[in-house]
Design an enzyme around this catalytic site. Structure first.
Site, PDB file in Angstrom:
ATOM      1  N   ASN A 153       0.841  -1.194   0.000  1.00 21.82           N
ATOM      2  CA  ASN A 153       0.000   0.000   0.000  1.00 21.82           C
ATOM      3  C   ASN A 153       0.878   1.246   0.000  1.00 21.82           C
ATOM      4  OD1 ASN A 153      -1.817   2.028   0.391  1.00 21.82           O
ATOM      5  ND2 ASN A 153      -2.547   1.327   2.392  1.00 21.82           N
ATOM      6  N   CYS A 156      -2.149   5.159   0.724  1.00 21.43           N
ATOM      7  CA  CYS A 156      -3.163   5.458   1.732  1.00 21.43           C
ATOM      8  C   CYS A 156      -3.260   6.956   2.000  1.00 21.43           C
ATOM      9  CB  CYS A 156      -2.847   4.729   3.038  1.00 21.43           C
ATOM     10  SG  CYS A 156      -4.090   5.068   4.291  1.00 21.43           S
ATOM     11  N   THR A 219      -8.660   4.560  -2.016  1.00 18.70           N
ATOM     12  CA  THR A 219      -9.775   5.505  -1.869  1.00 18.70           C
ATOM     13  C   THR A 219      -9.455   6.875  -2.486  1.00 18.70           C
ATOM     14  OG1 THR A 219      -8.895   6.037   0.301  1.00 18.70           O
ATOM     15  CG2 THR A 219     -10.685   4.431   0.207  1.00 18.70           C
ATOM     16  N   GLY A 270     -15.881   0.227  -5.404  1.00 23.01           N
ATOM     17  CA  GLY A 270     -17.329   0.278  -5.526  1.00 23.01           C
ATOM     18  C   GLY A 270     -17.981  -0.953  -6.105  1.00 23.01           C
TER      19      GLY A 270
HETATM   20  C1  LIG Z   1     -12.532   1.102   6.277  1.00 21.45           C
HETATM   21  C2  LIG Z   1     -11.515   0.943   5.179  1.00 21.45           C
HETATM   22  C3  LIG Z   1     -10.215   0.550   5.504  1.00 21.45           C
HETATM   23  C4  LIG Z   1      -9.259   0.398   4.494  1.00 21.45           C
HETATM   24  N1  LIG Z   1      -7.997  -0.013   4.826  1.00 21.45           N
HETATM   25  C5  LIG Z   1      -7.079  -0.228   3.844  1.00 21.45           C
HETATM   26  C6  LIG Z   1      -5.796  -0.766   4.160  1.00 21.45           C
HETATM   27  O1  LIG Z   1      -5.479  -1.103   5.315  1.00 21.45           O
HETATM   28  N2  LIG Z   1      -4.906  -0.914   3.140  1.00 21.45           N
HETATM   29  C7  LIG Z   1      -5.222  -0.609   1.833  1.00 21.45           C
HETATM   30  O2  LIG Z   1      -4.381  -0.782   0.942  1.00 21.45           O
HETATM   31  N3  LIG Z   1      -6.454  -0.141   1.511  1.00 21.45           N
HETATM   32  C8  LIG Z   1      -7.385   0.049   2.479  1.00 21.45           C
HETATM   33  N4  LIG Z   1      -8.635   0.498   2.147  1.00 21.45           N
HETATM   34  C9  LIG Z   1      -8.972   0.754   0.728  1.00 21.45           C
HETATM   35  C10 LIG Z   1      -9.687  -0.462   0.102  1.00 21.45           C
HETATM   36  O3  LIG Z   1      -8.869  -1.611   0.137  1.00 21.45           O
HETATM   37  C11 LIG Z   1     -10.122  -0.186  -1.342  1.00 21.45           C
HETATM   38  O4  LIG Z   1      -8.976   0.113  -2.110  1.00 21.45           O
HETATM   39  C12 LIG Z   1     -11.098   0.975  -1.453  1.00 21.45           C
HETATM   40  O5  LIG Z   1     -11.971   1.021  -0.357  1.00 21.45           O
HETATM   41  C13 LIG Z   1     -11.922   0.936  -2.752  1.00 21.45           C
HETATM   42  O6  LIG Z   1     -12.722  -0.230  -2.806  1.00 21.45           O
HETATM   43  P1  LIG Z   1     -14.280  -0.244  -2.331  1.00 21.45           P
HETATM   44  O7  LIG Z   1     -14.930   0.967  -2.926  1.00 21.45           O
HETATM   45  O8  LIG Z   1     -14.821  -1.528  -2.874  1.00 21.45           O
HETATM   46  O9  LIG Z   1     -14.274  -0.209  -0.844  1.00 21.45           O
HETATM   47  C14 LIG Z   1      -9.612   0.650   3.136  1.00 21.45           C
HETATM   48  C15 LIG Z   1     -10.922   1.027   2.832  1.00 21.45           C
HETATM   49  C16 LIG Z   1     -11.883   1.162   3.828  1.00 21.45           C
HETATM   50  C17 LIG Z   1     -13.281   1.535   3.447  1.00 21.45           C
END
Ligand SMILES: Cc1cc2nc3c(=O)[nH]c(=O)nc-3n(C[C@H](O)[C@H](O)[C@H](O)COP(=O)(O)O)c2cc1C
Length: 329
Positions: A153, A156, A219, A270
């Site tokens: 990662n 972040c 994100t 998403g």
């Molecule tokens: C509560 C939360 C915690 C997350 N923690 C991490 C993390 O520890 N490491 C990481 O690479 N991405 C993290 N992400 C990002 C997700 O892995 C993903 O890339 C992002 O949420 C987009 O996918 P989604 O829209 O399906 O959630 C986190 C996302 C959320 C919502």
């Protein structure tokens, strides 16, 4: 936590088992690979939305997943950010968790021991505040058995250094990837941020430095305000937006990166249905992660896998990998 941003019902364990039973009758070859990482189907979970999987084992058959991707693991324990870490938005959530975790030693002794028994691939997400912290985490994990791949990662938005800043500069991406490449022979997946002007440029930097695969997107940077209190809702003011709201951005990023590099892509952002998975694969993803949707429905992965089978049968697809990059423009 159950987000409630669309009409959905939480299925129960029994329904999940029925879905699992249907796998046996499947006539579609669902196997895909992310570089040397072979997966029984394209579905994994997005880091940070599934912990290390144990909490979900009461709801779903973990062994049906193509892989589990763990929450971020750092060299030492991190407490994460102060409270005020989540805000619901239309079609999504904002989070500012700050990569809270108990560190590599705890992960290896507790979570990994369990993960190894789950009959699925194990992708460990790695985070750090500095180059050295990434190296220490990776070196500690390299001592353990049972890890199939790393997802690094470098994207972040919720940590001060070693997070998004690192992933937005091609030179910095090249440096961290090449130094990590020297430390492991395992499949190295680099996770990219969408918060850049040209994601293809960052993807090419990671590829040229030795990444085996790329995962995207992390994100999107956003914020939420409480107008009555005249204060930000998140303690750090800004946080990461995820959920259905970001899917169009994620699809665009996957499509652009697929055209720019020759290494496979783990797509996410998403995803909430089987046809969403198909869309990501058509845009160029070889595998797809389910993230925020796990908070809406803890059985989401099973439902989505079933929907993907149905889509494949309706489309007369015999190998799901036929979809990868199949978008006709
Ligand atoms: C509560 C939360 C915690 C997350 N923690 C991490 C993390 O520890 N490491 C990481 O690479 N991405 C993290 N992400 C990002 C997700 O892995 C993903 O890339 C992002 O949420 C987009 O996918 P989604 O829209 O399906 O959630 C986190 C996302 C959320 C919502």
């Amino acid at each position: 936590m159950h987000a409630n941003f669309k009409n959905t019902h939480v299925t129960n364990t029994h329904e999940c088992q029925l879905v699992a039973h249907r796998d046996a009758q499947n006539d579609v070859d669902m196997r895909v690979s992310l570089a040397s990482l072979s997966m029984k189907n394209p579905l994994t979970v997005a880091s940070g939305t599934f912990a290390s999987g144990r909490e979900y084992a009461d709801f779903i058959d973990i062994s049906r997943l193509g892989a589990i991707t763990t929450k971020g693991v750092s060299a030492c324990a991190w407490e994460g950010n102060d409270q005020g870490r989540l805000a619901e938005t239309p079609s999504g959530i904002l989070n500012s968790i700050g990569l809270q975790n108990k560190g590599a030693k705890h992960f290896i002794e507790n979570d990994l021991a369990w993960l190894k028994q789950q009959q699925t691939r194990v992708i460990v997400n790695v985070c750090g505040h500095s180059y050295d912290e990434y190296f220490q985490a990776l070196d500690a994990l390299e001592q353990a058995s049972g890890i199939d791949a790393y997802e690094i990662n470098i994207s972040c938005p919720n940590v001060d250094a070693g997070g998004m800043a690192l992933g937005t500069q091609p030179n910095a991406v090249e440096r961290i990837v090449s130094l990590l490449r020297e430390r492991t022979c395992k499949t190295l997946i680099i996770k990219l941020t969408p918060n850049v002007t040209d994601i293809a440029e960052i993807a090419r930097a990671a590829e040229s430095a030795g990444a085996d695969a790329l995962s995207l997107i992390n994100t999107l940077l956003g914020m939420a305000i409480d107008a009555h209190r005249r204060r930000p809702i998140l303690s750090r003011v800004v946080g990461g937006l995820s959920g259905p709201a970001i899917k169009p951005v994620a699809l665009r990023c996957v499509w652009q990166v697929h055209k720019a590099v020759n290494i496979p892509i783990l797509g996410m952002g998403g995803v909430a249905s089987g046809t969403d998975v198909a869309e990501f694969m058509l845009a160029g993803a070889s595998a797809v992660a389910i993230g925020t949707e796990n908070f809406v429905d803890p059985c989401a992965t099973m439902r989505i896998l079933d929907e993907l089978y149905t889509y494949a049968r309706e489309q007369h697809i015999t190998h799901i990998s036929e979809l990868i990059g199949g978008l006709e423009c």
